[in-house]
Design a protein around this motif. Sequence first.
Motif, PDB file in Angstrom:
ATOM      1  N   TYR A  10      31.457 -41.666  23.327  1.00  0.00           N
ATOM      2  CA  TYR A  10      32.124 -41.736  24.628  1.00  0.00           C
ATOM      3  C   TYR A  10      31.218 -41.123  25.689  1.00  0.00           C
ATOM      4  CZ  TYR A  10      36.988 -42.778  23.123  1.00  0.00           C
ATOM      5  OH  TYR A  10      38.144 -43.354  22.658  1.00  0.00           O
ATOM      6  N   PRO A  12      31.538 -39.911  29.654  1.00  0.00           N
ATOM      7  CA  PRO A  12      32.637 -39.613  30.581  1.00  0.00           C
ATOM      8  C   PRO A  12      32.463 -40.288  31.941  1.00  0.00           C
ATOM      9  CG  PRO A  12      31.099 -37.810  30.566  1.00  0.00           C
ATOM     10  CD  PRO A  12      30.622 -38.784  29.526  1.00  0.00           C
ATOM     11  N   PHE A  16      35.447 -36.243  35.334  1.00  0.00           N
ATOM     12  CA  PHE A  16      36.340 -36.427  34.184  1.00  0.00           C
ATOM     13  C   PHE A  16      37.243 -35.226  33.900  1.00  0.00           C
ATOM     14  CE2 PHE A  16      32.695 -34.309  32.408  1.00  0.00           C
ATOM     15  CZ  PHE A  16      33.223 -33.457  31.454  1.00  0.00           C
ATOM     16  N   ALA A  20      40.720 -35.357  31.960  1.00  0.00           N
ATOM     17  CA  ALA A  20      40.715 -34.912  30.562  1.00  0.00           C
ATOM     18  C   ALA A  20      41.839 -33.906  30.322  1.00  0.00           C
ATOM     19  CB  ALA A  20      39.363 -34.315  30.196  1.00  0.00           C
ATOM     20  N   GLY A  52      30.700 -33.762  28.734  1.00  0.00           N
ATOM     21  CA  GLY A  52      31.788 -34.686  28.483  1.00  0.00           C
ATOM     22  C   GLY A  52      31.470 -35.779  27.485  1.00  0.00           C
ATOM     23  N   PHE A  73      42.344 -41.288  26.632  1.00  0.00           N
ATOM     24  CA  PHE A  73      41.122 -41.000  27.383  1.00  0.00           C
ATOM     25  C   PHE A  73      40.498 -42.285  27.919  1.00  0.00           C
ATOM     26  CE2 PHE A  73      39.170 -36.593  26.265  1.00  0.00           C
ATOM     27  CZ  PHE A  73      40.305 -35.958  26.732  1.00  0.00           C
ATOM     28  N   VAL A  78      39.210 -41.298  31.636  1.00  0.00           N
ATOM     29  CA  VAL A  78      38.316 -40.184  31.287  1.00  0.00           C
ATOM     30  C   VAL A  78      36.970 -40.737  30.808  1.00  0.00           C
ATOM     31  CG1 VAL A  78      37.991 -38.171  29.782  1.00  0.00           C
ATOM     32  CG2 VAL A  78      40.278 -38.727  30.650  1.00  0.00           C
ATOM     33  N   VAL A  79      37.023 -41.837  30.083  1.00  0.00           N
ATOM     34  CA  VAL A  79      35.833 -42.448  29.489  1.00  0.00           C
ATOM     35  C   VAL A  79      35.345 -43.590  30.374  1.00  0.00           C
ATOM     36  CG1 VAL A  79      34.980 -43.736  27.491  1.00  0.00           C
ATOM     37  CG2 VAL A  79      36.553 -41.814  27.171  1.00  0.00           C
TER      38      VAL A  79
END
Length: 96
Positions: A10, A12, A16, A20, A52, A73, A78-79
């Motif tokens: 992943y 970020p 993020f 998160a 991240g 996420f 987030v990703v």
Amino acid sequence: MSPTLFVMTYEPSDGFGPLAQEHGPAHVARLHEFHDRGVLVHAGPLQDPFDGTAIGVFTSREAAEEFIAGDPFVSGGVVARWTVRGWDDLFTGPRD
């Protein structure tokens, strides 16, 4: 021959951190669900520096893709990017 595992990476999104925190409990619950099923072997953020980026090691590509498809996420932003790649772990399985 060593079994092939599948490494999910992943990367970020910008900023993020707050996302998160918001989606963290549901993400961690999903990690535990897949670990309890025996399809997630290892998972966690990379360090030095902590930026991240994170990895997960799965027993199959299908399990990794299923995890990603329902991960808060990913759906929560987030990703920014993810990958899944096969990995031949030389130390898993019997020694020759």
